[in-house]
Enzyme design. Sequence first.
Site, PDB file in Angstrom:
ATOM      1  N   LEU A  65      32.503  59.900   9.710  1.00 56.76           N
ATOM      2  CA  LEU A  65      33.870  59.848   9.165  1.00 56.76           C
ATOM      3  C   LEU A  65      34.663  61.096   9.567  1.00 56.76           C
ATOM      4  O   LEU A  65      34.138  62.216   9.500  1.00 56.76           O
ATOM      5  CB  LEU A  65      33.745  59.800   7.633  1.00 56.76           C
ATOM      6  CG  LEU A  65      35.000  59.963   6.796  1.00 56.76           C
ATOM      7  CD1 LEU A  65      35.914  58.752   6.949  1.00 56.76           C
ATOM      8  CD2 LEU A  65      34.610  60.144   5.324  1.00 56.76           C
ATOM      9  N   LEU A  67      36.458  63.801   8.559  1.00 56.67           N
ATOM     10  CA  LEU A  67      36.545  64.410   7.229  1.00 56.67           C
ATOM     11  C   LEU A  67      37.957  64.889   6.921  1.00 56.67           C
ATOM     12  O   LEU A  67      38.337  65.002   5.753  1.00 56.67           O
ATOM     13  CB  LEU A  67      35.524  65.552   7.118  1.00 56.67           C
ATOM     14  CG  LEU A  67      34.060  65.083   7.234  1.00 56.67           C
ATOM     15  CD1 LEU A  67      33.114  66.265   7.406  1.00 56.67           C
ATOM     16  CD2 LEU A  67      33.646  64.254   6.025  1.00 56.67           C
ATOM     17  N   GLU A 114      26.003  54.713  10.406  1.00 54.53           N
ATOM     18  CA  GLU A 114      26.402  53.407   9.856  1.00 54.53           C
ATOM     19  C   GLU A 114      26.915  52.496  10.972  1.00 54.53           C
ATOM     20  O   GLU A 114      26.623  51.291  10.994  1.00 54.53           O
ATOM     21  CB  GLU A 114      27.488  53.589   8.790  1.00 54.53           C
ATOM     22  CG  GLU A 114      27.011  54.325   7.552  1.00 54.53           C
ATOM     23  CD  GLU A 114      28.100  54.409   6.487  1.00 54.53           C
ATOM     24  OE1 GLU A 114      28.119  53.553   5.595  1.00 54.53           O
ATOM     25  OE2 GLU A 114      28.928  55.339   6.561  1.00 54.53           O
ATOM     26  N   GLU A 134      26.056  63.062   3.708  1.00 53.53           N
ATOM     27  CA  GLU A 134      27.073  62.789   2.685  1.00 53.53           C
ATOM     28  C   GLU A 134      26.894  63.679   1.455  1.00 53.53           C
ATOM     29  O   GLU A 134      27.867  64.114   0.836  1.00 53.53           O
ATOM     30  CB  GLU A 134      27.033  61.306   2.275  1.00 53.53           C
ATOM     31  CG  GLU A 134      27.710  60.349   3.242  1.00 53.53           C
ATOM     32  CD  GLU A 134      26.864  59.993   4.463  1.00 53.53           C
ATOM     33  OE1 GLU A 134      25.759  60.555   4.629  1.00 53.53           O
ATOM     34  OE2 GLU A 134      27.319  59.160   5.261  1.00 53.53           O
ATOM     35  N   ARG A 137      28.535  66.892   1.762  1.00 47.43           N
ATOM     36  CA  ARG A 137      30.015  66.807   1.757  1.00 47.43           C
ATOM     37  C   ARG A 137      30.563  66.318   0.417  1.00 47.43           C
ATOM     38  O   ARG A 137      31.767  66.263   0.219  1.00 47.43           O
ATOM     39  CB  ARG A 137      30.502  65.847   2.856  1.00 47.43           C
ATOM     40  CG  ARG A 137      29.918  66.087   4.224  1.00 47.43           C
ATOM     41  CD  ARG A 137      30.472  67.319   4.916  1.00 47.43           C
ATOM     42  NE  ARG A 137      29.741  67.555   6.161  1.00 47.43           N
ATOM     43  CZ  ARG A 137      29.171  68.694   6.501  1.00 47.43           C
ATOM     44  NH1 ARG A 137      29.268  69.749   5.716  1.00 47.43           N
ATOM     45  NH2 ARG A 137      28.498  68.810   7.626  1.00 47.43           N
TER      46      ARG A 137
HETATM   47  C1  1HE Z   1      34.991  66.923  12.836  1.00 45.38           C
HETATM   48  C2  1HE Z   1      33.866  66.177  12.412  1.00 45.38           C
HETATM   49  C3  1HE Z   1      34.064  65.223  11.382  1.00 45.38           C
HETATM   50  C4  1HE Z   1      33.242  67.537  13.961  1.00 45.38           C
HETATM   51  N1  1HE Z   1      35.309  65.079  10.892  1.00 45.38           N
HETATM   52  N2  1HE Z   1      36.197  66.745  12.308  1.00 45.38           N
HETATM   53  N3  1HE Z   1      30.039  64.063   9.172  1.00 45.38           N
HETATM   54  C5  1HE Z   1      29.529  65.304   9.119  1.00 45.38           C
HETATM   55  O1  1HE Z   1      29.353  65.880   8.082  1.00 45.38           O
HETATM   56  C6  1HE Z   1      29.255  65.922  10.464  1.00 45.38           C
HETATM   57  C7  1HE Z   1      30.157  67.135  10.660  1.00 45.38           C
HETATM   58  N4  1HE Z   1      30.026  67.658  12.016  1.00 45.38           N
HETATM   59  C8  1HE Z   1      29.057  68.526  12.373  1.00 45.38           C
HETATM   60  O2  1HE Z   1      28.148  68.821  11.631  1.00 45.38           O
HETATM   61  C9  1HE Z   1      29.151  69.081  13.771  1.00 45.38           C
HETATM   62  O3  1HE Z   1      30.501  68.978  14.207  1.00 45.38           O
HETATM   63  C10 1HE Z   1      28.238  68.364  14.819  1.00 45.38           C
HETATM   64  C11 1HE Z   1      26.775  68.699  14.502  1.00 45.38           C
HETATM   65  C12 1HE Z   1      28.436  66.854  14.828  1.00 45.38           C
HETATM   66  C13 1HE Z   1      28.597  68.901  16.227  1.00 45.38           C
HETATM   67  O4  1HE Z   1      28.541  70.307  16.234  1.00 45.38           O
HETATM   68  P1  1HE Z   1      29.291  71.105  17.383  1.00 45.38           P
HETATM   69  O5  1HE Z   1      28.938  72.556  17.218  1.00 45.38           O
HETATM   70  O6  1HE Z   1      29.009  70.471  18.708  1.00 45.38           O
HETATM   71  O7  1HE Z   1      30.869  70.890  17.137  1.00 45.38           O
HETATM   72  P2  1HE Z   1      31.838  71.564  16.042  1.00 45.38           P
HETATM   73  O8  1HE Z   1      32.306  72.886  16.575  1.00 45.38           O
HETATM   74  O9  1HE Z   1      31.252  71.553  14.699  1.00 45.38           O
HETATM   75  O10 1HE Z   1      33.040  70.510  16.023  1.00 45.38           O
HETATM   76  C14 1HE Z   1      33.990  70.427  17.072  1.00 45.38           C
HETATM   77  C15 1HE Z   1      35.284  69.977  16.430  1.00 45.38           C
HETATM   78  O11 1HE Z   1      35.098  68.677  15.893  1.00 45.38           O
HETATM   79  C16 1HE Z   1      35.711  70.851  15.279  1.00 45.38           C
HETATM   80  O12 1HE Z   1      37.120  70.836  15.223  1.00 45.38           O
HETATM   81  P3  1HE Z   1      37.986  72.048  15.844  1.00 45.38           P
HETATM   82  O13 1HE Z   1      39.393  71.647  15.616  1.00 45.38           O
HETATM   83  O14 1HE Z   1      37.536  73.255  15.093  1.00 45.38           O
HETATM   84  O15 1HE Z   1      37.593  72.125  17.310  1.00 45.38           O
HETATM   85  C17 1HE Z   1      35.179  70.111  14.078  1.00 45.38           C
HETATM   86  O16 1HE Z   1      35.876  70.394  12.885  1.00 45.38           O
HETATM   87  C18 1HE Z   1      35.416  68.671  14.493  1.00 45.38           C
HETATM   88  N5  1HE Z   1      34.553  67.747  13.807  1.00 45.38           N
HETATM   89  N6  1HE Z   1      32.793  66.576  13.121  1.00 45.38           N
HETATM   90  C19 1HE Z   1      36.335  65.827  11.337  1.00 45.38           C
HETATM   91  N7  1HE Z   1      33.078  64.449  10.921  1.00 45.38           N
HETATM   92  C20 1HE Z   1      32.525  55.683   5.763  1.00 45.38           C
HETATM   93  S1  1HE Z   1      31.819  56.942   4.993  1.00 45.38           S
HETATM   94  C21 1HE Z   1      30.989  57.882   6.139  1.00 45.38           C
HETATM   95  C22 1HE Z   1      30.584  59.187   5.561  1.00 45.38           C
HETATM   96  C23 1HE Z   1      30.271  60.184   6.619  1.00 45.38           C
HETATM   97  O17 1HE Z   1      30.406  59.952   7.785  1.00 45.38           O
HETATM   98  S2  1HE Z   1      29.697  61.679   6.046  1.00 45.38           S
HETATM   99  C24 1HE Z   1      29.309  62.581   7.456  1.00 45.38           C
HETATM  100  C25 1HE Z   1      30.479  63.308   8.029  1.00 45.38           C
END
Ligand code: 1HE
Length: 263
Positions: A65, A67, A114, A134, A137
């Site tokens: 998602l 976020l 998912e 989740e 978060r």
């Molecule tokens: C994002 C998202 C996101 C990255 N929403 N912006 N999902 C999570 O909790 C996963 C969150 N993401 C991470 O833990 C990491 O980004 C990763 C392990 C996937 C990748 O790490 P990395 O070091 O390669 O990238 P990064 O530097 O963390 O992220 C690059 C950019 O993507 C950064 O933005 P920027 O503007 O600072 O460059 C991040 O903020 C952005 N980004 N993931 C928004 N998820 C229907 S319900 C479903 C419920 C869920 O999915 S919960 C799980 C959510």
Amino acid sequence: MLALPPTLSVTREDAVAIVRLSRPDKRNALDDATVLGLERFFATLDETIRAVVLHGEGAHFCAGLDLGEVTGEADLFRGIQHSQMWHRAFHAIQFGRVPVFAVLHGAVVGGGFELAAACHVRIAESSAYFALPEGQRGIFLGGGGAMRLPRLIGVPLVQDLMLTGRTLSAEEAVRARAAQYLVEPGTGLAKALDLARKAASNAPMTNFAVLHALPHIAEANPSSGLFTESLMAAIAETTPEAQARLRAFLEKRAAKITHDGGG
Ligand code: 1HE
């Protein structure tokens, strides 16, 4: 051409469409436009497409998602509708007209897991890791994962992943049945295309039965399930295409089964 958001791109190889999550700068996080685009694509598939491969651009399949789209003023009703929008999109994938092969690499997390679960065949590159963060978060599954993931890997493992936030390696995911194939980095797309081409060459009625009748039968009580199976078997075998394919085999014009070692 179907209007899709810039976060989705589609190419074609004969009867196989290749859908790519194209938002690598945000690790292919799913914003509303992308989820709606997936729904539109799968609900209005061109008749000549007979299988789909889904993969992600960059180093990750999907960070779940977006976020950024769930922060702000809390609104209970909007929250329900948002989840239902994901349900519609993923339903269009799972119960669409064609089989969908997902190529998984890097992060396959939250809503990305998912999304993968709504596909029919999952090919994990060894770089893939799976997680349900989740809990960290403060949110919950919302894309049908609470319904699909326990069917795939069981309630205890979903609970473990959600409670501890731990990751599963690609190998562990295959062992846990979250994916069916484990391949080397960079080879998932070719593998998925190969599998999708095979599926695309099947009789459409059989593929329809595999996608729609089989899950229905598996969830039914045994007597209803067996009766539905009999109906589906009779429907399939009486189609002209089945008759032509059966004759081709008996007249030695069709390929035999070959065994190349599997995997
Ligand atoms: C994002 C998202 C996101 C990255 N929403 N912006 N999902 C999570 O909790 C996963 C969150 N993401 C991470 O833990 C990491 O980004 C990763 C392990 C996937 C990748 O790490 P990395 O070091 O390669 O990238 P990064 O530097 O963390 O992220 C690059 C950019 O993507 C950064 O933005 P920027 O503007 O600072 O460059 C991040 O903020 C952005 N980004 N993931 C928004 N998820 C229907 S319900 C479903 C419920 C869920 O999915 S919960 C799980 C959510």
